[in-house]
Design an enzyme around this catalytic site. Sequence first.
Site, short mmCIF file in Angstrom:
data_model
loop_
_atom_site.label_atom_id
_atom_site.label_comp_id
_atom_site.label_asym_id
_atom_site.label_seq_id
_atom_site.Cartn_x
_atom_site.Cartn_y
_atom_site.Cartn_z
N SER A 191 -4.77 -8.04 -0.28
CA SER A 191 -5.84 -8.01 -1.29
C SER A 191 -7.17 -8.33 -0.61
O SER A 191 -7.21 -9.00 0.43
CB SER A 191 -5.55 -9.06 -2.37
OG SER A 191 -6.68 -9.26 -3.21
N TYR A 235 -3.32 -17.80 -3.85
CA TYR A 235 -3.19 -16.33 -3.75
C TYR A 235 -3.92 -15.81 -2.52
O TYR A 235 -3.37 -15.01 -1.75
CB TYR A 235 -3.76 -15.71 -5.02
CG TYR A 235 -3.63 -14.22 -5.12
CD1 TYR A 235 -2.43 -13.62 -5.50
CD2 TYR A 235 -4.71 -13.38 -4.87
CE1 TYR A 235 -2.30 -12.24 -5.61
CE2 TYR A 235 -4.61 -12.00 -4.97
CZ TYR A 235 -3.39 -11.44 -5.35
OH TYR A 235 -3.28 -10.07 -5.46
#
Length: 244
Positions: free
Chosen positions: A139, A152
Amino acid sequence: MGRVALITGGSRGIGRAIALHLGASGHRVAVNYHTRAEAAEETVTALTAAGGTGLAVPGDVGDGDAVTEMFATVTTELGPVEILVNNAGITADDLLLRMTPEAWSSVIQTNLTSAYLCTKAALRGMVKAKWGRIISVTSVSGISGNAGQANYAAAKAGLIGFTKSVAKEVGSRGITVNAVAPGFVATEMTDALGEEARRAVLPLISLGRFGTPAEIASVVGYLASDQASYVTGQVLVVDGGLGF
């Protein structure tokens, strides 16, 4: 008849789009899921309806024993895994001062440890065959960070380091290892942001819109193909010019 591909977290969103894309490319596709059996079966139904071959395979990819069982099932039903897409991921967002140890460890386990377990399991067959494709979905949060996502972002940044390191280890065996870093993509995960947050993000994206799962899947498809045979250790950012 193509190759055998395993997509972790393949029942919905980006994972589902990747499964459908690889199936349309002629590969036999194993769709891994943890809790969403019905969604995984729907993905397999869509695969077969389009003329492909699919298999829904359960397993918590953060658990070593479950991963071993999953790979054994795929090998028996479809053949040894030749294309692995580490896509499984969850979020448990919070500011670090409020983040619980459980929120930290669960995200690291599902998003990062799973890639270690699955890649290690896949490499045995790939090294023997002297061919393989390993693609991890990271990401832009793993590159630039994001407030409220220390867990995350840490996991996704870890995937980048993992990708580059493993690429150096197995390149001599004809195995490529790459990552795709999506920006904001229209999925259930971004739907959870809320309309106000989505409107705030759009001006930061050069193309002025969120991406689609299919657009991420096409990049994964390229990395899985023979056209990308000289591409390894790379992170392809697919974010529509976010913050460009």
